[in-house]
Design an enzyme around this catalytic site. Structure first.
Site, mmCIF file in Angstrom:
data_model
loop_
_atom_site.group_PDB
_atom_site.id
_atom_site.type_symbol
_atom_site.label_atom_id
_atom_site.label_comp_id
_atom_site.label_asym_id
_atom_site.label_seq_id
_atom_site.Cartn_x
_atom_site.Cartn_y
_atom_site.Cartn_z
ATOM 1 N N ASP A 12 59.977 -0.988 -61.380
ATOM 2 C CA ASP A 12 61.520 -1.463 -61.226
ATOM 3 C C ASP A 12 62.005 -1.608 -62.941
ATOM 4 O OD1 ASP A 12 59.512 -3.501 -62.012
ATOM 5 O OD2 ASP A 12 61.099 -5.077 -62.021
ATOM 6 N N GLU A 20 58.676 -6.722 -61.647
ATOM 7 C CA GLU A 20 58.047 -7.022 -62.993
ATOM 8 C C GLU A 20 59.223 -7.616 -63.890
ATOM 9 O OE1 GLU A 20 57.270 -7.033 -67.367
ATOM 10 O OE2 GLU A 20 58.707 -5.871 -66.272
#
Length: 399
Positions: free
Chosen positions: A81, A146
């Site tokens: 991400d 994250e």
């Protein structure tokens, strides 16, 4: 392949892009399957948004390649991400279009962390293509949240500690940066991150400054005063007790700093600023690695478009974070922040309502630089980049 990965707008911060994040996780899972890895996608539940809506979290990848009991097992962690990226943020190229300029690649996630995840996959592919036996068993832990605080990851790791992670000997994370653009580095520690929101709420609706300005206590004024009270112009955090648990410098650390080569001019050019607060490398390193820092990130609820809107917002939320160092306790930091802001707010004698909350907390860590995996990493870097660097050409860094 990196261009294809960068093109996926896997922004985990914005809920409306959650499908893109899930797609990116599945793309990474397919790449691992192509390696011959045993890939499992673990459901980690839902995320409740601030408005009360529920949205699915992207699955987490647990994959393994090789189960030789005579070999050590290395687990690689990565995430696919990214943080939000817009051209108006200062990008000189389209953020989701991998662009090469003078041999450098620019694109959101190219460094953090899609590029490093692909590097591990490509490394395994190289072993297979050359028909070379991989000297270790490999496990992969790859997530898609994250940048939003790794929601659900801790619970999954706890659940799998006696199963998937039971035989892991070493963990490698490639989600860090070099102090220099020319010398490789090994990171042996990182500061944690405690993210806070400060909400100040006034009346039931936004008001017009021409109608009521001067007769109401404005939430934005309260918020600005609160944010301004957190840190001074030298970067020193003003919250009482925040430095109490910071361990004193040791002579060994000071000697380590002395050995690190540092180009201040090049560093400033790399981060794109004309000046930084400190001028010696010891001061810079200590404030980058060894001391906590506080950064203010934004205000929600305020008008931010071009032009003037003479409105008095009824509710505003300030966002800041504290990067804490080892031995600082997250719960203690949270209590210190709340108590301090509540005291500052009470001194203003405001009729508005204050709410302070810690939205996310990540613990700091520091490792032993003489650990076998660091010794192996030093050898690998020297062997892999020997044709490009000579002499004392890499450094150990603590972020």
């Amino acid at each position: 392949m990196l261009a294809e990965w960068v093109a996926v707008e896997s922004d985990s911060i914005q809920p409306q892009l959650r499908a893109e994040v899930t797609q990116m996780v599945k793309i990474a899972a397919a790449s691992l399957q192509d390696l011959g890895a045993n890939v499992m996608l673990h459901d980690i539940g839902i995320q409740q948004l601030s408005g009360g809506q529920n949205i699915s979290l992207p699955p987490v990848i647990l994959a393994k390649l090789g189960e030789d009991p005579l070999k050590p097992t290395v687990c690689f962690y990565g995430h696919v991400d990214v943080m939000p990226a817009k051209t108006q943020d200062g990008w000189k190229t389209p953020p989701y279009n991998l662009t090469e300029i003078d041999g450098d690649l620019f694109g959101r996630g190219a460094t953090d962390d899609k590029g490093p995840v692909l590097a591990w996959i490509n490394a395994v592919n190289a072993f297979k293509a050359l028909n070379i036996d991989i000297p270790v068993n490999i496990k992969f832990l790859i997530e898609g949240m994250e940048e939003a605080g790794s929601l659900g990851l801790e619970q999954l790791v706890e659940k799998e500690k006696d199963c998937f992670f039971s035989n892991v000997d070493y963990i490698v994370i490639s989600d860090n940066i070099w102090l220099s653009t020319t010398k490789p580095a090994l990171t042996y520690g990182t500061r944690g991150n405690a993210c806070f929101s400060v909400q100040v709420e006034g009346g039931e609706k936004d008001l017009h400054s021409g109608s009521v300005g001067g007769i109401v206590q404005e939430p934005m004024s309260d918020l600005i005063a609160l944010l301004d009270s957190l840190v001074n112009s030298c970067g020193h955090i003003l919250i009482p007790g925040i430095y109490d648990d910071v361990v004193p410098f040791t002579e060994e650390e000071k000697k380590q700093y002395e050995l690190i080569e540092f180009d201040l001019k090049g560093y400033k050019a790399n981060i794109g600023v004309k000046e930084i607060i400190y001028h010696t490398k010891e001061e810079i390193f200590s404030h980058l690695w060894r001391l906590p820092s506080l950064s203010i990130h934004g205000i929600e609820g305020a008008f931010y478009e071009p032009g003037i809107k003479t409105v008095i917002p009824s509710r505003v939320i300030g966002k800041f974070s504290i990067r804490q160092v080892p031995h600082m306790d997250l719960i203690k930091v949270e209590c210190q922040v709340k108590k301090y802001l509540e005291n500052i707010f009470s001194e203003r004698k405001s009729s508005n309502k204050l709410t302070v909350s810690m939205q996310m907390g990540a613990k700091p860590w520091v490792a032993n630089i003489n650990d076998p995996q660091y010794e192996a990493a030093k050898k690998a870097i020297k062997k892999g980049l020997n044709s490009f660097y000579h002499g004392n050409w890499f450094c150990l860094e603590q972020y």
